[in-house]
Enzyme design. Structure first.
Site, PDB file in Angstrom:
ATOM      1  N   SER A  47       0.819  -1.218   0.000  1.00  0.00           N
ATOM      2  CA  SER A  47       0.000   0.000   0.000  1.00  0.00           C
ATOM      3  C   SER A  47       0.849   1.264   0.000  1.00  0.00           C
ATOM      4  O   SER A  47       0.317   2.374  -0.022  1.00  0.00           O
ATOM      5  CB  SER A  47      -0.920   0.004   1.226  1.00  0.00           C
ATOM      6  OG  SER A  47      -0.162  -0.131   2.414  1.00  0.00           O
ATOM      7  N   ASN A 134      -2.062  -2.319  13.432  1.00  0.00           N
ATOM      8  CA  ASN A 134      -3.527  -2.194  13.385  1.00  0.00           C
ATOM      9  C   ASN A 134      -4.024  -0.942  14.093  1.00  0.00           C
ATOM     10  O   ASN A 134      -4.915  -0.261  13.602  1.00  0.00           O
ATOM     11  CB  ASN A 134      -4.179  -3.437  13.991  1.00  0.00           C
ATOM     12  CG  ASN A 134      -3.865  -4.689  13.203  1.00  0.00           C
ATOM     13  OD1 ASN A 134      -3.258  -4.613  12.131  1.00  0.00           O
ATOM     14  ND2 ASN A 134      -4.252  -5.839  13.723  1.00  0.00           N
ATOM     15  N   THR A 179     -40.173  26.492 -10.069  1.00  0.00           N
ATOM     16  CA  THR A 179     -40.499  25.145  -9.593  1.00  0.00           C
ATOM     17  C   THR A 179     -40.716  24.334 -10.861  1.00  0.00           C
ATOM     18  O   THR A 179     -41.194  24.877 -11.868  1.00  0.00           O
ATOM     19  CB  THR A 179     -41.769  25.119  -8.724  1.00  0.00           C
ATOM     20  OG1 THR A 179     -42.859  25.577  -9.508  1.00  0.00           O
ATOM     21  CG2 THR A 179     -41.643  26.001  -7.482  1.00  0.00           C
ATOM     22  N   HIS A 180     -40.322  23.072 -10.818  1.00  0.00           N
ATOM     23  CA  HIS A 180     -40.373  22.218 -12.026  1.00  0.00           C
ATOM     24  C   HIS A 180     -39.589  22.844 -13.178  1.00  0.00           C
ATOM     25  O   HIS A 180     -39.872  22.568 -14.340  1.00  0.00           O
ATOM     26  CB  HIS A 180     -41.818  21.963 -12.465  1.00  0.00           C
ATOM     27  CG  HIS A 180     -42.727  21.558 -11.345  1.00  0.00           C
ATOM     28  ND1 HIS A 180     -42.940  20.247 -11.005  1.00  0.00           N
ATOM     29  CD2 HIS A 180     -43.438  22.298 -10.470  1.00  0.00           C
ATOM     30  CE1 HIS A 180     -43.779  20.195  -9.974  1.00  0.00           C
ATOM     31  NE2 HIS A 180     -44.088  21.432  -9.617  1.00  0.00           N
ATOM     32  N   SER A 301     -14.255  25.521 -27.924  1.00  0.00           N
ATOM     33  CA  SER A 301     -14.343  24.255 -28.627  1.00  0.00           C
ATOM     34  C   SER A 301     -13.332  24.285 -29.750  1.00  0.00           C
ATOM     35  O   SER A 301     -13.112  25.322 -30.379  1.00  0.00           O
ATOM     36  CB  SER A 301     -15.753  24.071 -29.180  1.00  0.00           C
ATOM     37  OG  SER A 301     -15.717  23.153 -30.262  1.00  0.00           O
ATOM     38  N   LYS A 307     -18.320  28.599 -29.333  1.00  0.00           N
ATOM     39  CA  LYS A 307     -18.628  28.002 -28.034  1.00  0.00           C
ATOM     40  C   LYS A 307     -17.857  28.626 -26.875  1.00  0.00           C
ATOM     41  O   LYS A 307     -16.694  28.987 -27.011  1.00  0.00           O
ATOM     42  CB  LYS A 307     -18.303  26.486 -28.058  1.00  0.00           C
ATOM     43  CG  LYS A 307     -19.213  25.685 -28.959  1.00  0.00           C
ATOM     44  CD  LYS A 307     -20.634  25.519 -28.424  1.00  0.00           C
ATOM     45  CE  LYS A 307     -20.711  24.506 -27.329  1.00  0.00           C
ATOM     46  NZ  LYS A 307     -20.475  23.135 -27.763  1.00  0.00           N
ATOM     47  N   ASN A 309     -17.647  27.080 -23.147  1.00  0.00           N
ATOM     48  CA  ASN A 309     -18.166  25.963 -22.357  1.00  0.00           C
ATOM     49  C   ASN A 309     -17.869  26.123 -20.868  1.00  0.00           C
ATOM     50  O   ASN A 309     -16.741  26.435 -20.484  1.00  0.00           O
ATOM     51  CB  ASN A 309     -17.547  24.647 -22.846  1.00  0.00           C
ATOM     52  CG  ASN A 309     -17.915  24.371 -24.296  1.00  0.00           C
ATOM     53  OD1 ASN A 309     -18.977  24.776 -24.756  1.00  0.00           O
ATOM     54  ND2 ASN A 309     -17.023  23.699 -25.003  1.00  0.00           N
ATOM     55  N   GLU A 314     -19.226  21.840 -15.043  1.00  0.00           N
ATOM     56  CA  GLU A 314     -19.536  20.505 -15.578  1.00  0.00           C
ATOM     57  C   GLU A 314     -18.689  19.434 -14.910  1.00  0.00           C
ATOM     58  O   GLU A 314     -19.162  18.359 -14.561  1.00  0.00           O
ATOM     59  CB  GLU A 314     -19.302  20.474 -17.088  1.00  0.00           C
ATOM     60  CG  GLU A 314     -20.353  21.215 -17.885  1.00  0.00           C
ATOM     61  CD  GLU A 314     -19.974  21.287 -19.359  1.00  0.00           C
ATOM     62  OE1 GLU A 314     -20.107  20.272 -20.048  1.00  0.00           O
ATOM     63  OE2 GLU A 314     -19.535  22.358 -19.813  1.00  0.00           O
ATOM     64  N   TYR A 341      -9.501  -6.431  13.251  1.00  0.00           N
ATOM     65  CA  TYR A 341      -8.879  -5.897  12.037  1.00  0.00           C
ATOM     66  C   TYR A 341      -8.847  -6.939  10.931  1.00  0.00           C
ATOM     67  O   TYR A 341      -8.559  -8.110  11.166  1.00  0.00           O
ATOM     68  CB  TYR A 341      -7.447  -5.412  12.323  1.00  0.00           C
ATOM     69  CG  TYR A 341      -6.737  -4.959  11.064  1.00  0.00           C
ATOM     70  CD1 TYR A 341      -6.923  -3.676  10.573  1.00  0.00           C
ATOM     71  CD2 TYR A 341      -5.940  -5.843  10.328  1.00  0.00           C
ATOM     72  CE1 TYR A 341      -6.312  -3.266   9.389  1.00  0.00           C
ATOM     73  CE2 TYR A 341      -5.325  -5.436   9.148  1.00  0.00           C
ATOM     74  CZ  TYR A 341      -5.519  -4.151   8.679  1.00  0.00           C
ATOM     75  OH  TYR A 341      -4.928  -3.747   7.509  1.00  0.00           O
ATOM     76  N   GLN A 346      -7.296  -1.897   4.480  1.00  0.00           N
ATOM     77  CA  GLN A 346      -6.296  -1.146   3.722  1.00  0.00           C
ATOM     78  C   GLN A 346      -6.959  -0.442   2.533  1.00  0.00           C
ATOM     79  O   GLN A 346      -6.457   0.561   2.046  1.00  0.00           O
ATOM     80  CB  GLN A 346      -5.202  -2.108   3.242  1.00  0.00           C
ATOM     81  CG  GLN A 346      -4.071  -1.452   2.499  1.00  0.00           C
ATOM     82  CD  GLN A 346      -2.881  -2.375   2.391  1.00  0.00           C
ATOM     83  OE1 GLN A 346      -2.194  -2.631   3.373  1.00  0.00           O
ATOM     84  NE2 GLN A 346      -2.638  -2.908   1.201  1.00  0.00           N
ATOM     85  N   LYS A 349      -8.267   3.575   2.100  1.00  0.00           N
ATOM     86  CA  LYS A 349      -7.467   4.790   1.897  1.00  0.00           C
ATOM     87  C   LYS A 349      -7.690   5.479   0.566  1.00  0.00           C
ATOM     88  O   LYS A 349      -7.864   6.698   0.517  1.00  0.00           O
ATOM     89  CB  LYS A 349      -5.991   4.464   2.091  1.00  0.00           C
ATOM     90  CG  LYS A 349      -5.718   4.150   3.529  1.00  0.00           C
ATOM     91  CD  LYS A 349      -4.323   3.771   3.831  1.00  0.00           C
ATOM     92  CE  LYS A 349      -4.313   3.119   5.192  1.00  0.00           C
ATOM     93  NZ  LYS A 349      -5.181   1.896   5.258  1.00  0.00           N
TER      94      LYS A 349
HETATM   95  N1  ARG Z   1      -1.243  -1.224   5.588  1.00  0.00           N
HETATM   96  C1  ARG Z   1      -2.151  -1.730   6.550  1.00  0.00           C
HETATM   97  C2  ARG Z   1      -3.513  -1.028   6.419  1.00  0.00           C
HETATM   98  O1  ARG Z   1      -3.587  -0.072   5.752  1.00  0.00           O
HETATM   99  C3  ARG Z   1      -1.599  -1.509   7.933  1.00  0.00           C
HETATM  100  C4  ARG Z   1      -2.097  -2.486   8.943  1.00  0.00           C
HETATM  101  C5  ARG Z   1      -1.610  -3.837   8.624  1.00  0.00           C
HETATM  102  N2  ARG Z   1      -1.807  -4.749   9.676  1.00  0.00           N
HETATM  103  C6  ARG Z   1      -1.623  -6.042   9.509  1.00  0.00           C
HETATM  104  N3  ARG Z   1      -1.825  -6.820  10.503  1.00  0.00           N
HETATM  105  N4  ARG Z   1      -1.222  -6.550   8.374  1.00  0.00           N
HETATM  106  O2  ARG Z   1      -4.492  -1.449   6.972  1.00  0.00           O
END
Ligand code: ARG
Length: 485
Positions: A47, A134, A179-180, A301, A307, A309, A314, A341, A346, A349
């Site tokens: 990650s 964790n 309205t509408h 354009s 144009k 735009n 948008e 956990y 992961q 993110k």
């Molecule tokens: N990269 C992991 C995450 O984003 C960190 C925690 C990993 N923990 C584990 N026991 N493998 O969740």
């Protein structure tokens, strides 16, 4: 197993397909294993390509943890100092873009810890006492999100201020309220703009409310059950500015509802931006021509020379879709996880980070754009005329003279139809025509009533809290100016 599969989408895209360095053992947990992890597994599970964003939060969290360990006698003063100076060095390396991120070390946490140990030796290895990745990862995410949330609230405020100042210039500018998407009744442009100020005001409230639940400390939960070391979680919480400590270790390491809650609040921000975007797009269309946008926010354009735009609105409307998608992704991520956990987490993110970026940038774009909006009152007024926007007020005037509302509604409806046939506005209807619709009423009075039916009079009559009378809109401008000062 075939370890030559292509990199796995966004999770592995930034990682080379095959490098010998990937075979390096992950020192943090390789003790139990007899062979290194397969390259493709490494790419699939790593990650660091995206969670390196958490680096400064990770360092901040580690420093608080180390200080706590030292206070508890679990780390010597010398080790603490070594960790502090090592982390300062790492922070500098990251800031200068010199830090060598190593995908084989999986994530941001292990990258920083490995570099720390490289720099300061055994002290670095002692940092992880009484802690797990964790509780570390969710602490980092909360710290990072808290700071980004504050930036986003700042952008919401900036956009609100821009809308309020534009509204202040247009407390008397008449436009049709719809309205509408059909012309309904006259309003002032400032009133319409302040509707968005209210929406964004609630968005800021929701962000502040989500912040309270983001701002709780998971660290100390360790892997899932807590730790046998005599830790001081209150101390860590205070150092990191957390208002509370998570009370259940299993909940602390597995909960991601704080992220989902933020994404829900962020989704509403985007939904509001998107509604505004939709109106801007309509308003700049020459059929409306209610406003003009500055050239720096529009594009041409390559094929149609005429144009202009409205790309920024948008795109904001389009980007709303992906933020809503991220919210669904997070809900789906959480919904089937057994305690505590799981590596699934992961995956919180990328949706979270993209939500943060998209919402912040969209708010920023609108805060820049709004001061450049130029209203076209003539076009607004012409739309009012064509839409017979004063018809309701004529019916109300008849009711005040004793007619039943349903009868008044019917009579005015017929008058509007006749006016449309003649191609004129209600006040322009010839007296004898009017008389035909309102037989029982003195024609002189009817003529005066109709003549008094200006859009100015219509808006001025709605003179109560929440109404569109210029005096009320000016009061709301003053209210928001003070609130946003
Ligand atoms: N990269 C992991 C995450 O984003 C960190 C925690 C990993 N923990 C584990 N026991 N493998 O969740």
């Amino acid at each position: 197993m075939n370890d030559k599969i292509p990199s796995a989408g966004s999770t592995g895209a930034s990682i080379p397909a095959s490098t010998s360095s990937l075979h390096a053992k992950n020192e943090a947990w390789s003790g139990r294993f007899s062979e290194p992890v397969a390259d493709f597994v490494l790419r699939y599970t790593a990650s660091v390509g995206f969670d390196r964003r958490l680096a400064f939060a990770d360092i901040e969290g580690s420093l608080a943890h180390a200080a706590m360990l030292a206070r508890a006698g679990l780390l010597s003063e010398g080790d603490l100092q070594a960790i502090e100076s090592g982390m300062a060095q790492i922070r500098g390396e990251i800031e200068r873009g010199e830090f060598a991120w190593r995908p084989e070390l999986e994530d941001v946490h292990l990258n920083i810890e490995a570099r720390l140990t490289e720099l300061v030796g055994d002290a670095g290895k002692r940092l992880h006492t009484g802690r797990s990745r964790n509780d570390q990862v969710t602490t980092d995410t909360r710290l990072y999100l808290r700071a980004e949330l504050d930036v986003i609230v700042g952008e919401i405020r900036r956009l609100q201020r821009a809308l309020v100042e534009l509204a202040a210039m247009h407390t008397r500018t008449l436009m049709p309220g719809f309205t509408h998407l059909q012309v309904a009744q006259p309003v002032v442009f400032g009133h319409h703009l302040l509707a968005y100020v209210e929406m964004f005001g609630r968005d800021a409230e929701r962000m502040a409310d989500a912040r309270r639940r983001i701002n709780r400390l998971p660290l100390g939960a360790a892997a899932l059950a807590g730790t046998s070391y005599p830790i001081d979680r209150e101390f860590v919480a205070q150092r990191l500015g957390f208002e509370e400590v998570c009370r259940n270790s299993m909940d602390a390491v597995s909960d991601r509802d704080f992220a989902a809650e933020f994404c829900a609040a962020a989704s509403l921000v985007m939904v509001h931006c998107s509604r505004f975007a939709e109106e801007l797009i309509l308003w700049v269309n020459p059929r409306f021509a209610f406003i003009e946008l500055p050239d720096r926010f529009t594009t041409g354009s390559s094929i149609m020379p005429q144009k202009r735009n409205p790309d920024v609105p948008e795109l904001a409307r389009g980007k709303t879709g992906r933020v809503l998608g991220h919210l669904v992704a997070l809900f789906t991520l959480i919904k089937a996880q057994p305690l505590a956990y799981n590596k699934d987490n992961q995956e919180d993110k990328e949706p979270l980070f993209d939500t943060i970026d998209t919402v912040r940038d969209t708010l920023h774009a609108f805060a820049e754009l709004v001061p450049g909006i130029v209203a076209r009152p003539d076009a607004m007024r012409e739309a009012l005329r064509q839409g017979y926007a004063t018809a309701t007020d004529l019916a109300d005037a008849l009711v005040r003279r004793g007619m039943a509302f349903r009868d008044a509604h019917e009579a005015v409806g017929r008058a509007v139809r006749r006016a449309a046939e003649l191609g004129c506005d209600l006040p322009e209807l010839p007296a004898d025509e009017v008389q035909a619709f309102l037989p029982g009423i003195d024609p002189q009075i009817v003529a005066e009533m109709i003549a008094a039916l200006t859009p100015e009079a219509c808006v001025a009559a709605r003179d109560h809290l929440g109404g569109t009378a210029p005096a009320q809109v000016a009061k709301q401008v003053a209210f928001w100016r003070e609130k946003l000062a």
